[in-house]
Design a protein around this motif. Structure first.
Motif, mmCIF file in Angstrom:
data_model
loop_
_atom_site.group_PDB
_atom_site.id
_atom_site.type_symbol
_atom_site.label_atom_id
_atom_site.label_comp_id
_atom_site.label_asym_id
_atom_site.label_seq_id
_atom_site.Cartn_x
_atom_site.Cartn_y
_atom_site.Cartn_z
ATOM 1 N N GLU A 155 -67.351 -27.852 -3.637
ATOM 2 C CA GLU A 155 -67.891 -28.441 -2.416
ATOM 3 C C GLU A 155 -67.264 -27.714 -1.221
ATOM 4 N N ASP A 156 -67.895 -27.857 -0.046
ATOM 5 C CA ASP A 156 -67.398 -27.191 1.159
ATOM 6 C C ASP A 156 -65.936 -27.513 1.455
ATOM 7 N N GLU A 157 -65.558 -28.788 1.322
ATOM 8 C CA GLU A 157 -64.169 -29.182 1.644
ATOM 9 C C GLU A 157 -63.185 -28.492 0.698
ATOM 10 N N GLU A 158 -63.576 -28.357 -0.569
ATOM 11 C CA GLU A 158 -62.696 -27.708 -1.546
ATOM 12 C C GLU A 158 -62.522 -26.229 -1.200
ATOM 13 N N ILE A 159 -63.625 -25.587 -0.842
ATOM 14 C CA ILE A 159 -63.554 -24.166 -0.473
ATOM 15 C C ILE A 159 -62.686 -24.002 0.772
ATOM 16 N N GLN A 160 -62.891 -24.885 1.753
ATOM 17 C CA GLN A 160 -62.072 -24.827 2.969
ATOM 18 C C GLN A 160 -60.594 -24.952 2.628
ATOM 19 N N GLY A 161 -60.256 -25.926 1.808
ATOM 20 C CA GLY A 161 -58.857 -26.164 1.464
ATOM 21 C C GLY A 161 -58.209 -24.981 0.774
ATOM 22 N N ILE A 162 -58.897 -24.451 -0.227
ATOM 23 C CA ILE A 162 -58.343 -23.331 -1.006
ATOM 24 C C ILE A 162 -58.236 -22.070 -0.155
ATOM 25 N N THR A 163 -59.288 -21.759 0.603
ATOM 26 C CA THR A 163 -59.248 -20.527 1.403
ATOM 27 C C THR A 163 -58.223 -20.650 2.528
ATOM 28 N N LYS A 164 -58.086 -21.843 3.093
ATOM 29 C CA LYS A 164 -57.076 -22.075 4.143
ATOM 30 C C LYS A 164 -55.684 -21.799 3.583
ATOM 31 N N GLU A 165 -55.382 -22.394 2.425
ATOM 32 C CA GLU A 165 -54.071 -22.176 1.786
ATOM 33 C C GLU A 165 -53.848 -20.704 1.505
ATOM 34 N N TRP A 166 -54.870 -20.036 0.959
ATOM 35 C CA TRP A 166 -54.728 -18.631 0.594
ATOM 36 C C TRP A 166 -54.486 -17.756 1.819
ATOM 37 N N VAL A 167 -55.247 -17.978 2.897
ATOM 38 C CA VAL A 167 -55.077 -17.176 4.116
ATOM 39 C C VAL A 167 -53.682 -17.398 4.693
ATOM 40 N N GLU A 189 -50.920 -18.377 3.071
ATOM 41 C CA GLU A 189 -49.914 -17.799 2.191
ATOM 42 C C GLU A 189 -49.964 -16.272 2.212
ATOM 43 N N HIS A 190 -51.169 -15.733 2.097
ATOM 44 C CA HIS A 190 -51.306 -14.293 1.900
ATOM 45 C C HIS A 190 -51.202 -13.496 3.187
ATOM 46 N N TYR A 191 -51.798 -14.003 4.253
ATOM 47 C CA TYR A 191 -51.803 -13.260 5.516
ATOM 48 C C TYR A 191 -50.861 -13.865 6.574
ATOM 49 N N LYS A 192 -50.147 -14.907 6.186
ATOM 50 C CA LYS A 192 -49.122 -15.525 7.059
ATOM 51 C C LYS A 192 -49.693 -15.941 8.417
ATOM 52 N N LEU A 193 -50.862 -16.603 8.372
ATOM 53 C CA LEU A 193 -51.496 -17.089 9.588
ATOM 54 C C LEU A 193 -51.530 -18.616 9.562
ATOM 55 N N GLY A 194 -51.353 -19.228 10.703
ATOM 56 C CA GLY A 194 -51.461 -20.686 10.789
ATOM 57 C C GLY A 194 -52.906 -21.064 11.033
ATOM 58 N N VAL A 195 -53.556 -21.595 10.019
ATOM 59 C CA VAL A 195 -54.985 -21.893 10.098
ATOM 60 C C VAL A 195 -55.205 -23.370 10.344
ATOM 61 N N THR A 196 -56.041 -23.697 11.324
ATOM 62 C CA THR A 196 -56.385 -25.097 11.555
ATOM 63 C C THR A 196 -57.623 -25.463 10.746
ATOM 64 N N THR A 197 -58.662 -24.636 10.834
ATOM 65 C CA THR A 197 -59.872 -24.870 10.028
ATOM 66 C C THR A 197 -60.434 -23.549 9.567
ATOM 67 N N ASP A 255 -62.261 -13.536 10.081
ATOM 68 C CA ASP A 255 -61.823 -13.339 11.456
ATOM 69 C C ASP A 255 -61.056 -14.574 11.886
ATOM 70 N N TYR A 256 -59.965 -14.301 12.541
ATOM 71 C CA TYR A 256 -58.985 -15.336 12.880
ATOM 72 C C TYR A 256 -58.835 -15.425 14.392
ATOM 73 N N ASN A 257 -58.975 -16.632 14.913
ATOM 74 C CA ASN A 257 -58.808 -16.873 16.348
ATOM 75 C C ASN A 257 -57.378 -17.332 16.588
ATOM 76 N N ARG A 258 -56.601 -16.508 17.314
ATOM 77 C CA ARG A 258 -55.185 -16.823 17.569
ATOM 78 C C ARG A 258 -55.008 -18.106 18.367
ATOM 79 N N LYS A 259 -55.943 -18.378 19.295
ATOM 80 C CA LYS A 259 -55.800 -19.554 20.162
ATOM 81 C C LYS A 259 -56.058 -20.855 19.414
#
Length: 90
Positions: free
Chosen positions: A68-80, A82-90, A42-46
């Motif tokens: 580690e948590d930071e690695e998972i955050q980094g990879i999933t952030k990049e994937w979201v 790239e794949h869903y074209k969303l600007g993710v902060t965290t 789930d993605y928060n637009r604001k």
């Protein structure tokens, strides 16, 4: 680490690359991405915050790839992004 990142992103795309986008007037700031009736992302637009389903994705990456948590955050952030074209902060 890049080879592992590629493998993980491919796994994410293969398993979660065709999520159903769901938006509702009740939660206008959110975009939900569903699979089989479950919210996977789930993605928060604001805020740009993206929640990744722990049981579906996070725990799998933790246990199978020993990340580690930071690695998972980094990879999933990049994937979201790239794949869903969303600007993710965290």
């Amino acid at each position: 680490m890049n080879k592992i990142n590629d493998i993980i992103k491919k796994w994410l795309t293969d398993n979660y690359g065709d999520l159903e986008r769901y938006e509702t007037d009740e939660h206008p700031n959110y975009i939900f991405f569903m699979k089989d009736g479950k919210v996977i992302l789930d993605y928060n637009r604001k805020s740009g915050y993206c929640y990744i389903n722990y049981y579906e994705i996070w725990s799998f990456l933790e246990s199978v790839f020993q990340l580690e948590d930071e690695e998972i955050q980094g990879i999933t952030k990049e994937w979201v992004e790239e794949h869903y074209k969303l600007g993710v902060t965290t």
